[in-house]
Design a protein around this motif. Structure first.
Motif, short mmCIF file in Angstrom:
data_model
loop_
_atom_site.label_atom_id
_atom_site.label_comp_id
_atom_site.label_asym_id
_atom_site.label_seq_id
_atom_site.Cartn_x
_atom_site.Cartn_y
_atom_site.Cartn_z
N ALA A 1 0.82 -1.20 0.00
CA ALA A 1 0.00 0.00 0.00
C ALA A 1 0.86 1.26 0.00
CB ALA A 1 -0.90 -0.01 1.22
N ALA A 2 0.25 2.36 -0.36
CA ALA A 2 0.93 3.65 -0.28
C ALA A 2 1.24 3.97 1.17
CB ALA A 2 0.06 4.74 -0.88
N LYS A 3 2.27 4.84 1.38
CA LYS A 3 2.62 5.21 2.75
C LYS A 3 3.17 6.63 2.78
CE LYS A 3 7.32 3.35 2.61
NZ LYS A 3 8.26 2.43 3.26
N PHE A 4 2.99 7.27 3.92
CA PHE A 4 3.59 8.58 4.18
C PHE A 4 4.88 8.37 4.94
CE2 PHE A 4 -0.86 9.81 3.67
CZ PHE A 4 -0.76 10.99 2.96
N GLU A 5 5.93 9.08 4.56
CA GLU A 5 7.20 9.08 5.29
C GLU A 5 7.43 10.48 5.84
OE1 GLU A 5 9.72 5.76 2.76
OE2 GLU A 5 10.12 7.89 2.37
N VAL A 6 7.77 10.58 7.12
CA VAL A 6 8.08 11.85 7.77
C VAL A 6 9.58 11.88 8.01
CG1 VAL A 6 7.71 13.25 9.84
CG2 VAL A 6 5.81 11.95 8.87
N TYR A 7 10.20 13.02 7.69
CA TYR A 7 11.65 13.14 7.88
C TYR A 7 12.02 14.60 8.13
CZ TYR A 7 11.63 14.78 3.03
OH TYR A 7 11.37 15.49 1.88
N GLN A 8 13.24 14.82 8.59
CA GLN A 8 13.78 16.17 8.74
C GLN A 8 14.75 16.44 7.61
OE1 GLN A 8 14.90 16.08 13.07
NE2 GLN A 8 14.36 18.25 12.89
N ASP A 9 14.64 17.63 7.02
CA ASP A 9 15.55 18.00 5.95
C ASP A 9 16.84 18.60 6.52
OD1 ASP A 9 14.97 20.64 6.63
OD2 ASP A 9 13.67 20.99 4.90
#
Length: 61
Positions: A2-10
């Motif tokens: 399935a699709a997913k959201f990824e959270v990260y810091q730039d």
């Protein structure tokens, strides 16, 4: 998969998210947020509003 959201810091320390399709391709990415909580709220907004969003075709003229 399935699709997913990824959270990260730039590199600037801002939080961002990207939406990946089941094949791993990035299909959307966000603006920078000053906090992780604001980033997560951005994800919730996309989830809530995208299903009913209109598609508008813009002319290049």
């Amino acid at each position: 998969m399935a699709a997913k959201f990824e959270v990260y810091q730039d590199k600037k320390g801002e939080y961002r998210f990207r939406l990946k399709a089941g094949n791993g391709e990035v299909i959307a990415s966000s603006e920078g947020y000053s906090s992780k909580q604001a980033c997560l709220q951005g994800i919730e907004s996309v989830k809530k509003n995208a299903a009913d969003a209109k598609v508008e075709e813009l002319s290049g003229d």
